[in-house]
Design a protein around this motif. Structure first.
Motif, PDB file in Angstrom:
ATOM      1  N   SER A   1     -57.168 -16.330 -45.768  1.00 58.14           N
ATOM      2  CA  SER A   1     -57.039 -17.711 -46.249  1.00 58.14           C
ATOM      3  C   SER A   1     -55.589 -18.157 -46.301  1.00 58.14           C
ATOM      4  CB  SER A   1     -57.675 -17.838 -47.641  1.00 58.14           C
ATOM      5  OG  SER A   1     -59.067 -17.614 -47.600  1.00 58.14           O
ATOM      6  N   VAL A   2     -54.708 -17.270 -46.724  1.00 58.23           N
ATOM      7  CA  VAL A   2     -53.288 -17.628 -46.789  1.00 58.23           C
ATOM      8  C   VAL A   2     -52.729 -17.828 -45.389  1.00 58.23           C
ATOM      9  CG1 VAL A   2     -51.011 -16.951 -47.611  1.00 58.23           C
ATOM     10  CG2 VAL A   2     -53.022 -16.407 -48.983  1.00 58.23           C
ATOM     11  N   ARG A   3     -53.138 -16.993 -44.462  1.00 57.26           N
ATOM     12  CA  ARG A   3     -52.671 -17.170 -43.080  1.00 57.26           C
ATOM     13  C   ARG A   3     -53.148 -18.511 -42.530  1.00 57.26           C
ATOM     14  NH1 ARG A   3     -53.603 -11.033 -40.597  1.00 57.26           N
ATOM     15  NH2 ARG A   3     -52.010 -10.032 -41.931  1.00 57.26           N
ATOM     16  N   SER A   4     -54.388 -18.876 -42.843  1.00 56.08           N
ATOM     17  CA  SER A   4     -54.922 -20.169 -42.403  1.00 56.08           C
ATOM     18  C   SER A   4     -54.168 -21.324 -43.049  1.00 56.08           C
ATOM     19  CB  SER A   4     -56.410 -20.250 -42.731  1.00 56.08           C
ATOM     20  OG  SER A   4     -56.945 -21.509 -42.385  1.00 56.08           O
ATOM     21  N   PHE A   5     -53.710 -21.119 -44.290  1.00 60.09           N
ATOM     22  CA  PHE A   5     -52.957 -22.131 -45.026  1.00 60.09           C
ATOM     23  C   PHE A   5     -51.740 -22.592 -44.239  1.00 60.09           C
ATOM     24  CE2 PHE A   5     -49.630 -23.049 -48.242  1.00 60.09           C
ATOM     25  CZ  PHE A   5     -50.252 -24.036 -48.989  1.00 60.09           C
TER      26      PHE A   5
END
Length: 383
Positions: free
Chosen positions: A16-20
Motif C-alpha cells: 500500500s505504501v509503495r502504491s501511495f
C-alpha cells in the motif's frame, strides 16, 4: 519461518505504501526539496489512511500496531521520500510513543486522537549549543511559576518545527550530583509567547527545515508536563531507543532507493560499447551497496522484533543506529561515484541522498557515540 518473516498484514501495508507513491511521485519529492516546502499534501493523505496512528492504541483512534509495523511503514516511506518519513517518525515517536508511554490519561485522550488523524504534528528539542553529544549536560531551565512553569534557554537543530503544533522539550528543573538527574520534559505549543524560532540553513533535509529555538520565560501549564518532575532522563532514554528504530528503518528504505536507482542507471548507461555495470569496478560498487542495505535491513527487523518482545536494550539500539546510519551514507556515496557526473547533477536524486545521508552519522547520536556505547558493553571505558 524466519524470526524476521512478516505477516500478511505487514506485506499488505508495504504494498500500500509503495502504491501511495504513484500519487506523490519523484517530481513531487524533487519539487519539495528544491522549493523547499514540506510535503503537506502527502502527510494529510497519510492521516486519512490511518497510517499516522499505526502505533497508537485503538481506544485513542489508532491501529494498535507493533514496532515491526512501524518499521515496515517507515522503511517504505523512506524509500519513497525520506523527509516525509521523518515527519511521520516524529509523530509516531515524539507524539504517540511518548504520550502513550509516559502521558497521563487526560493527556492521551486530549492529544492522541488528533495526532493519529494527522491533525496535530510534533517535533523534539533536546540538543543545545553546549549540549550535543553530551545531551544530559543541557541547561535550558524550567522554573515553577503559578500554575505552571517558565522555560528559558536555547535549543538548536530542532527539525520539523515549522510543521509542528507542539514541541517536546527537555529541560533542567533541578541540579544534583548526576547531570542525568533533574531533567523534566514538557509538551510545548509552538505558538507559546516567549518562544522564538529562527530557521537554520542546512546541507540537506530541506523540506521540513531545521530551527534554533529561544525560550525567554515561555509559560507552560503543568498539565503539559510529560512524566514526573526530575524524571525525564529515563523518558528521554526510552524515546531515543525508539527513535533509533524509526530513523534506521527510514534510512534503510532510502538506501534501498539509492541502490535501485543506481542499478537501473548502470544497466542502461553505456561506455566502450557496453553497459557500465558490466565493468568489474562498477559491479563491485553495486555489490557492496547491496550488502550494506541487506545488513541494515536485518538489523532494523532484529531490533523491531526485540522491541516487540520487550528484550531490546541500549546496546541493540546503538548497533542499529551505527549500522543503518553508516550504511546509508556509504551507499549514497557509492551511488554518486557509480553514476559519475550524472550523480553529481542536481537533475538526479543521487545528490539529494548524498546530502541527506550525511546527517545519519551525526544527528540523533553520532557514530562515535554509538561506538562508545557498544565499547562500554565490552567492558571498555572509552574517553
Amino acid at each position: 519461518m524466519s524470526q524476521f518473516d512478516q505477516t500478511a498484514e505487514q506485506d499488505a501495508l508495504r504494498r500500500s505504501v509503495r502504491s501511495f507513491f504513484t500519487r506523490f511521485d519523484r517530481e513531487y519529492v524533487r519539487e519539495c526539496d528544491r522549493t523547499p516546502r514540506p510535503p503537506v499534501e502527502a502527510f494529510t493523505a497519510m492521516g486519512d489512511l490511518g497510517w499516522l496512528g499505526i502505533n497508537c492504541p485503538e481506544q485513542y483512534g489508532g491501529g494498535g500496531g507493533s514496532a515491526t509495523d512501524v518499521a515496515v511503514l517507515l522503511e517504505e516511506l523512506g524509500a519513497g521520500f525520506l523527509d516525509l518519513a521523518l515527519w511521520v517518525f516524529r509523530v509516531l515517536s515524539h507524539g504517540v510513543h511518548a504520550l502513550d508511554g509516559y502521558g497521563t490519561e487526560e493527556q492521551k485522550q486530549r492529544f492522541l486522537p488528533d495526532i493519529a488523524a494527522g491533525r496535530l504534528s510534533v517535533c523534539f528539542a533536546l540538543t543545545e549549543p553546549e549540549a550535543g553529544s553530551d545531551a544530559a549536560a543541557l541547561t535550558t531551565t524550567a522554573r515553577r511559576s503559578g500554575d505552571g512553569w517558565e522555560i528559558s534557554g536555547q535549543k538548536v537543530f530542532c527539525s520539523g518545527f515549522k510543521v509542528s503544533d507542539y514541541v517536546m522539550v527537555a529541560t533542567r528543573t533541578s541540579k544534583g550530583d548526576r547531570k542525568q538527574a533533574g531533567i523534566t520534559t514538557f509538551f510545548v505549543p509552538t505558538t507559546t509567547p516567549g518562544l522564538e524560532a529562527r530557521p537554520l540553513e542546512m546541507l540537506g533535509h530541506r523540506p521540513l527545515g531545521t530551527t534554533l529555538l529561544t525560550f525567554d520565560g515561555a509559560h507552560v501549564p503543568d498539565d503539559l508536563r510529560i512524566g514526573p518532575v526530575d524524571g525525564g532522563w529515563a523518558i528521554l532514554t526510552k524515546m531515543l531507543e525508539y527513535e533509533r528504530l524509526c530513523l534506521s528503518a527510514a534510512r534503510t528504505g532510502a538506501a534501498q532507493s539509492v541502490l535501485d536507482d543506481t542499478l537501473d542507471y548502470v544497466k542502461q548507461r553505456k561506455q566502450f560499447g557496453q553497459p557500465i555495470g558490466n565493468f568489474q569496478a562498477v559491479a563491485h560498487k553495486l555489490a557492496d551497496m547491496a550488502v550494506l542495505v541487506e545488513v541494515a535491513r536485518t538489523q532494523v527487523y532484529r531490533y523491531a522484533h526485540r522491541l516487540d518482545a520487550g528484550t531490546a536494550d541500549t546496546r541493540d539500539a546503538a548497533i542499529l543506529k551505527l549500522v543503518a546510519g553508516e550504511a546509508y551514507k556509504k551507499v549514497a556515496d557509492l551511488g554518486v561515484q557509480a553514476m559519475g557526473g550524472y550523480g553529481y547533477s542536481m537533475e538526479y536524486d543521487a545528490q539529494r541522498h548524498f546530502r541527506d545521508s550525511r546527517l545519519g552519522t551525526i544527528g540523533g547520536g553520532s557514530s562515535e557515540i554509538q561506538r562508545n556505547i557498544i565499547a562500554r558493553t565490552l567492558g571498555l571505558r572509552p574517553s
